[in-house]
Write an enzyme that holds these catalytic residues in place. Sequence first.
Site, PDB file in Angstrom:
ATOM      1  N   SER A 125       0.870  -1.171   0.000  1.00 50.46           N
ATOM      2  CA  SER A 125       0.000   0.000   0.000  1.00 50.46           C
ATOM      3  C   SER A 125       0.909   1.223   0.000  1.00 50.46           C
ATOM      4  CB  SER A 125      -0.864  -0.028   1.264  1.00 50.46           C
ATOM      5  OG  SER A 125      -1.595   1.170   1.379  1.00 50.46           O
ATOM      6  N   LYS A 183      -0.999  -1.086  -4.468  1.00 49.91           N
ATOM      7  CA  LYS A 183      -2.204  -0.313  -4.108  1.00 49.91           C
ATOM      8  C   LYS A 183      -1.793   1.132  -3.884  1.00 49.91           C
ATOM      9  CE  LYS A 183      -4.632   0.062   0.256  1.00 49.91           C
ATOM     10  NZ  LYS A 183      -5.192  -0.695   1.400  1.00 49.91           N
ATOM     11  N   LYS A 205      -2.797   4.857  -2.565  1.00 44.83           N
ATOM     12  CA  LYS A 205      -3.711   5.710  -1.821  1.00 44.83           C
ATOM     13  C   LYS A 205      -4.104   6.845  -2.756  1.00 44.83           C
ATOM     14  CE  LYS A 205      -3.875   3.806   2.270  1.00 44.83           C
ATOM     15  NZ  LYS A 205      -5.162   3.364   2.846  1.00 44.83           N
ATOM     16  N   ASP A 259      -7.066   3.011  -3.031  1.00 39.09           N
ATOM     17  CA  ASP A 259      -7.784   3.088  -1.750  1.00 39.09           C
ATOM     18  C   ASP A 259      -8.023   4.559  -1.411  1.00 39.09           C
ATOM     19  OD1 ASP A 259      -8.798   2.868   0.801  1.00 39.09           O
ATOM     20  OD2 ASP A 259      -7.084   1.783   1.639  1.00 39.09           O
ATOM     21  N   GLU A 274     -10.977   0.812  -3.283  1.00 35.66           N
ATOM     22  CA  GLU A 274     -11.293   0.512  -1.880  1.00 35.66           C
ATOM     23  C   GLU A 274     -11.939   1.721  -1.211  1.00 35.66           C
ATOM     24  OE1 GLU A 274      -7.796  -1.101  -0.037  1.00 35.66           O
ATOM     25  OE2 GLU A 274      -8.580  -0.869   2.000  1.00 35.66           O
ATOM     26  N   ASP A 330     -13.620  -1.585   3.177  1.00 36.47           N
ATOM     27  CA  ASP A 330     -12.691  -1.722   4.301  1.00 36.47           C
ATOM     28  C   ASP A 330     -13.416  -1.174   5.540  1.00 36.47           C
ATOM     29  OD1 ASP A 330     -10.708  -1.336   6.227  1.00 36.47           O
ATOM     30  OD2 ASP A 330      -9.269  -0.349   4.917  1.00 36.47           O
ATOM     31  N   LYS A 363      -9.628  -6.759   8.263  1.00 39.48           N
ATOM     32  CA  LYS A 363      -8.597  -6.327   9.206  1.00 39.48           C
ATOM     33  C   LYS A 363      -8.989  -6.840  10.580  1.00 39.48           C
ATOM     34  CE  LYS A 363      -7.127  -2.121   6.836  1.00 39.48           C
ATOM     35  NZ  LYS A 363      -7.353  -0.661   6.724  1.00 39.48           N
ATOM     36  N   GLY A 422      -3.798  -3.959   6.184  1.00 41.30           N
ATOM     37  CA  GLY A 422      -2.749  -3.661   7.156  1.00 41.30           C
ATOM     38  C   GLY A 422      -3.044  -2.338   7.839  1.00 41.30           C
TER      39      GLY A 422
HETATM   40  O1  OSB Z   1      -7.053   1.893   4.621  1.00 42.48           O
HETATM   41  O2  OSB Z   1      -5.859   0.168   4.338  1.00 42.48           O
HETATM   42  C1  OSB Z   1      -6.023   1.273   4.875  1.00 42.48           C
HETATM   43  C2  OSB Z   1      -2.900   2.245   6.875  1.00 42.48           C
HETATM   44  C3  OSB Z   1      -3.471   2.911   7.938  1.00 42.48           C
HETATM   45  C4  OSB Z   1      -4.839   3.068   7.965  1.00 42.48           C
HETATM   46  C5  OSB Z   1      -5.633   2.542   6.938  1.00 42.48           C
HETATM   47  C6  OSB Z   1      -5.067   1.860   5.876  1.00 42.48           C
HETATM   48  C7  OSB Z   1      -3.669   1.743   5.842  1.00 42.48           C
HETATM   49  C8  OSB Z   1      -2.947   1.112   4.744  1.00 42.48           C
HETATM   50  C9  OSB Z   1      -1.562   0.632   5.062  1.00 42.48           C
HETATM   51  O3  OSB Z   1      -3.356   1.059   3.602  1.00 42.48           O
HETATM   52  C10 OSB Z   1      -1.396  -0.817   4.958  1.00 42.48           C
HETATM   53  C11 OSB Z   1      -0.079  -1.228   5.558  1.00 42.48           C
HETATM   54  O4  OSB Z   1       0.919  -1.156   4.860  1.00 42.48           O
HETATM   55  O5  OSB Z   1      -0.050  -1.648   6.749  1.00 42.48           O
HETATM   56 MG    MG Z   2      -8.229   0.730   3.278  1.00 38.40          MG
END
Ligand code: OSB
Ligand code: MG
Length: 374
Positions: free
Chosen positions: A135, A161, A163, A188, A213, A238, A262, A290
Amino acid sequence: MRIDAIILRELNLPLLRPFETSFGVTRGRRIILAEVQSEGLTGWGECTAGERPFFSAEFTDSAWAVITQELGPMLAAESPQHGGDCQRIFRAVRGNRMAKATLENAIWDLEAQREGVPLCQLLGGVRETIPCGVSLGIQSSIPELLAIIERELAAGYQRIKLKCKPGWDVEVFEQVRSRWPGIMLSCDANSAYRLRDADHLTAFDVFDLLMIEQPLWHDDFYFHAMLQKRLRTPICLDESIRNRRDALAAIEMESCRIINIKLGRVGGFSEAIAVHNAALQRGIPVWCGGMLESGIGRAHNIALSTLENFSLPGDVSASARYWAEDIVEPEITVSSAGEIAVSPAPGRGYEVRTGLVERLTVRKQTIRAMEMVG
Ligand code: OSB
Ligand code: MG
């Protein structure tokens, strides 16, 4: 299992690089760890709450209060036989699922050790390796992002992925796709869009994304269903999925075609398995999200990802992407094929570096059984 002691710690762990999402920038983590001692064994749990109530209503300080004042004393007064007993033990407390997961997951770890089996086996896992993606946070420029993608693909990661948010989306996808037409790519939004952005979001369809996402509100199913009707790109939920019932509602309403699971967000292993099973029965693939975890949360994510329906690469990646030094041994590594080999050792499968944990601890509290008054 008799609970001999519950020790709660807060650790301050600086991230190697800031992580930027549509809701803010995280530079370091304030992570709560629960150490549960029982009959000579020690189970560990990690709280995935963020430092501020942005991803969800829970945050480090709320979780600390709920665990020390309510959940910890409740657990200490019981003798759970299974991790799966925790939902009943905690049932008087509404919500606060990340706080609950911190303790429940430690009990699953303990149970696996007591049975002498790897945690993945206790959960019903079927995989010896798990497929990994990364991510990637919002960067200050597109060339910087492209350089990072190049490095992650060279390392073997199977899915990228990105952001995204208004102003960091279509132009970014265009440049990434023109350079890498065939990679598994997803995005995402962490709730950065509204239904009035539907026309803009349909423009994402040409990039052949594996999924988008959580484009809309963090607590929504209905408007995601309306949006999904207009998108060819599958929506993945999510934030919206808090439990099995939410997964059933979202699947029934066609709010999403993929679910991110999660552990913290759904309240621990029991509910994560329930969400997984509900999705499996209805042909909806899942993957493990994550929350910038340390090695303990990461080890739990690996064990969860061994379940059958975790068929898409998750956001579970190598320790070295986050931390100068992880708090587990060995640290978590990803092969050049973009996979993590699941540890065959009993319990979580990674040793906790207790000396390092102690050095990183900024607060610590031992929790005792609740006083039974009246
Ligand atoms: O939305 O998946 C998410 C990190 C913090 C809060 C929300 C998210 C995330 C990530 C990071 O996308 C995933 C990771 O590398 O742990
Ligand atoms: Mg997410």
